[in-house]
Design a protein around this motif. Structure first.
Motif, PDB file in Angstrom:
ATOM      1  N   MET A 194       2.829  -7.918 -11.810  1.00  0.00           N
ATOM      2  CA  MET A 194       1.898  -8.732 -11.026  1.00  0.00           C
ATOM      3  C   MET A 194       1.699  -8.095  -9.653  1.00  0.00           C
ATOM      4  O   MET A 194       2.669  -7.703  -9.004  1.00  0.00           O
ATOM      5  CB  MET A 194       2.446 -10.152 -10.849  1.00  0.00           C
ATOM      6  N   PRO A 195       0.455  -8.005  -9.204  1.00  0.00           N
ATOM      7  CA  PRO A 195       0.208  -7.407  -7.888  1.00  0.00           C
ATOM      8  C   PRO A 195       0.665  -8.331  -6.760  1.00  0.00           C
ATOM      9  O   PRO A 195       0.792  -9.541  -6.947  1.00  0.00           O
ATOM     10  CB  PRO A 195      -1.311  -7.236  -7.861  1.00  0.00           C
ATOM     11  N   PRO A 196       0.880  -7.746  -5.589  1.00  0.00           N
ATOM     12  CA  PRO A 196       1.169  -8.568  -4.413  1.00  0.00           C
ATOM     13  C   PRO A 196      -0.050  -9.436  -4.079  1.00  0.00           C
ATOM     14  O   PRO A 196      -1.136  -9.246  -4.632  1.00  0.00           O
ATOM     15  CB  PRO A 196       1.417  -7.544  -3.302  1.00  0.00           C
ATOM     16  N   MET A 201       3.542  -1.575   5.596  1.00  0.00           N
ATOM     17  CA  MET A 201       4.966  -1.810   5.835  1.00  0.00           C
ATOM     18  C   MET A 201       5.273  -3.221   6.315  1.00  0.00           C
ATOM     19  O   MET A 201       6.404  -3.674   6.223  1.00  0.00           O
ATOM     20  CB  MET A 201       5.549  -0.773   6.792  1.00  0.00           C
ATOM     21  N   ASP A 202       4.242  -3.929   6.792  1.00  0.00           N
ATOM     22  CA  ASP A 202       4.472  -5.293   7.257  1.00  0.00           C
ATOM     23  C   ASP A 202       4.367  -6.322   6.132  1.00  0.00           C
ATOM     24  O   ASP A 202       4.738  -7.482   6.321  1.00  0.00           O
ATOM     25  CB  ASP A 202       3.512  -5.643   8.391  1.00  0.00           C
ATOM     26  N   THR A 203       3.878  -5.913   4.958  1.00  0.00           N
ATOM     27  CA  THR A 203       3.660  -6.891   3.895  1.00  0.00           C
ATOM     28  C   THR A 203       4.270  -6.533   2.546  1.00  0.00           C
ATOM     29  O   THR A 203       4.298  -7.380   1.654  1.00  0.00           O
ATOM     30  CB  THR A 203       2.152  -7.137   3.672  1.00  0.00           C
ATOM     31  N   GLN A 252       6.067  -0.714  -3.659  1.00  0.00           N
ATOM     32  CA  GLN A 252       4.879  -1.512  -3.973  1.00  0.00           C
ATOM     33  C   GLN A 252       3.627  -0.818  -3.457  1.00  0.00           C
ATOM     34  O   GLN A 252       2.596  -0.787  -4.140  1.00  0.00           O
ATOM     35  CB  GLN A 252       4.978  -2.906  -3.349  1.00  0.00           C
ATOM     36  N   TRP A 253       3.706  -0.284  -2.262  1.00  0.00           N
ATOM     37  CA  TRP A 253       2.567   0.440  -1.686  1.00  0.00           C
ATOM     38  C   TRP A 253       2.190   1.619  -2.580  1.00  0.00           C
ATOM     39  O   TRP A 253       1.005   1.843  -2.847  1.00  0.00           O
ATOM     40  CB  TRP A 253       2.892   0.913  -0.264  1.00  0.00           C
ATOM     41  N   LEU A 254       3.195   2.358  -3.053  1.00  0.00           N
ATOM     42  CA  LEU A 254       2.908   3.472  -3.961  1.00  0.00           C
ATOM     43  C   LEU A 254       2.167   2.974  -5.200  1.00  0.00           C
ATOM     44  O   LEU A 254       1.166   3.567  -5.611  1.00  0.00           O
ATOM     45  CB  LEU A 254       4.209   4.172  -4.388  1.00  0.00           C
ATOM     46  N   GLN A 255       2.653   1.886  -5.788  1.00  0.00           N
ATOM     47  CA  GLN A 255       2.067   1.367  -7.034  1.00  0.00           C
ATOM     48  C   GLN A 255       0.683   0.777  -6.834  1.00  0.00           C
ATOM     49  O   GLN A 255      -0.231   1.063  -7.619  1.00  0.00           O
ATOM     50  CB  GLN A 255       2.974   0.307  -7.651  1.00  0.00           C
ATOM     51  N   TRP A 256       0.509  -0.049  -5.821  1.00  0.00           N
ATOM     52  CA  TRP A 256      -0.713  -0.848  -5.706  1.00  0.00           C
ATOM     53  C   TRP A 256      -1.770  -0.268  -4.785  1.00  0.00           C
ATOM     54  O   TRP A 256      -2.933  -0.650  -4.885  1.00  0.00           O
ATOM     55  CB  TRP A 256      -0.364  -2.271  -5.279  1.00  0.00           C
TER      56      TRP A 256
END
Length: 103
Positions: A25-27, A40-42, A47-51
């Motif tokens: 599931m995405p953020p 980096m704040d969220t 997750q950043w790499l993936q989404w």
């Protein structure tokens, strides 16, 4: 070079899966909308790499666009990955290869 980048993206994805941090599931929309570097704040770096990172690079390649020059993700990854308690050496090596291709 684009095939080499695709191979790196696939290797990063494989490593995130191997470390069980590849999410189904995405953020939230708010998390994805962050304007802070690496969101980096969220969200976590993985997750950043993936989404964000992997989809954007793939979209640029799919559209035949030019990737930006000058990448220094490894510096941040060296700090962020241990905070997630991930085994980071393989990911760091892959990220470093991407940085080298972009510089």
């Amino acid at each position: 070079m684009s095939q080499e980048i695709i191979n790196l993206l696939e290797a990063i994805e494989d490593e995130l899966r191997n470390q069980n941090v590849w999410a189904q599931m995405p953020p939230s929309i708010e998390a994805l909308s962050s304007t802070t570097p690496f969101c980096m704040d969220t969200m976590h770096f993985s997750q950043w790499l993936q989404w964000i990172f992997i989809p954007r690079v793939r979209a640029i390649l799919d559209a035949g666009g030019s990737l930006p020059t000058g990448s220094d993700m490894k510096s941040y990854a060296e700090e962020a990955l241990p905070m997630e308690r991930l085994s980071s050496q393989k990911l760091l090596n892959l990220i470093e290869k991407f940085d080298q291709l972009m510089n």
